[in-house]
Scaffold this motif. Sequence first.
Motif, mmCIF file in Angstrom:
data_model
loop_
_atom_site.group_PDB
_atom_site.id
_atom_site.type_symbol
_atom_site.label_atom_id
_atom_site.label_comp_id
_atom_site.label_asym_id
_atom_site.label_seq_id
_atom_site.Cartn_x
_atom_site.Cartn_y
_atom_site.Cartn_z
ATOM 1 N N THR A 69 0.788 -1.295 -0.052
ATOM 2 C CA THR A 69 0.013 -0.064 0.017
ATOM 3 C C THR A 69 0.856 1.278 -0.014
ATOM 4 O O THR A 69 0.399 2.388 -0.747
ATOM 5 N N TYR A 70 1.994 1.192 0.504
ATOM 6 C CA TYR A 70 2.881 2.185 0.856
ATOM 7 C C TYR A 70 4.089 2.401 -0.339
ATOM 8 O O TYR A 70 4.619 3.143 -0.582
ATOM 9 N N TYR A 71 4.537 0.889 -0.325
ATOM 10 C CA TYR A 71 5.803 0.796 -1.278
ATOM 11 C C TYR A 71 5.322 -0.303 -2.290
ATOM 12 O O TYR A 71 5.558 -1.663 -2.092
ATOM 13 N N SER A 72 4.930 0.347 -3.400
ATOM 14 C CA SER A 72 4.180 -0.284 -4.450
ATOM 15 C C SER A 72 5.154 -1.321 -5.154
ATOM 16 O O SER A 72 4.565 -2.573 -5.733
ATOM 17 N N LYS A 73 6.516 -1.334 -5.148
ATOM 18 C CA LYS A 73 7.276 -2.352 -5.766
ATOM 19 C C LYS A 73 7.896 -3.493 -4.721
ATOM 20 O O LYS A 73 8.614 -4.148 -4.910
ATOM 21 N N GLY A 74 7.010 -3.391 -3.547
ATOM 22 C CA GLY A 74 7.381 -4.382 -2.635
ATOM 23 C C GLY A 74 8.692 -4.334 -1.794
ATOM 24 O O GLY A 74 9.151 -3.118 -1.668
ATOM 25 N N VAL A 75 9.276 -5.311 -1.261
ATOM 26 C CA VAL A 75 10.242 -5.295 0.037
ATOM 27 C C VAL A 75 11.538 -4.502 -0.833
ATOM 28 O O VAL A 75 12.171 -3.983 -0.164
ATOM 29 N N THR A 76 11.851 -4.595 -2.044
ATOM 30 C CA THR A 76 12.817 -4.041 -2.570
ATOM 31 C C THR A 76 12.617 -2.682 -3.355
ATOM 32 O O THR A 76 13.717 -1.956 -3.948
ATOM 33 N N ASP A 77 11.640 -2.113 -2.961
ATOM 34 C CA ASP A 77 11.139 -0.858 -3.320
ATOM 35 C C ASP A 77 12.508 0.199 -3.015
ATOM 36 O O ASP A 77 12.450 0.221 -1.763
#
Length: 139
Positions: free
Chosen positions: A105-113
Amino acid sequence: MMKNTEQTIGNLIDKQGVAFIASVDGDGFPNMKAMLPPRKRDGIHTFWFTTNTSSLRVSQYRENAAACIYFYDKRFFRGVMLKGKMEVLEDAGSKEMIWRDGDTTYYSKGVTDPDYCVLKFTARTGRYYSNFSSENFGI
């Protein structure tokens, strides 16, 4: 005097839905903002928060690691301020450690954003307010 500082403070922190974090800007003034509570804590010594790498706070901590975090229990009108240092962590291990389902929701590219990072706060001293009095404590 608090009987068990770490337990008393830890219980207060764990019940709060908001944390306040402060940094120092380039002109030497404190800057404060409300944040989601820490994702993880080690006693009352170390705390980990999620934030945007592009945020003002991150740029300020990179320039000056001096930091303060504050938790406030409005029901009982008590609070704790912890003073220490804030580190900005962007390594995969730190990011994965506190990642949760739904963070996209906050970091659309996931954990590697690249716009997702971890703030690691390490406390040195604290001040606790309760029942019309304050007390300082070391950590």
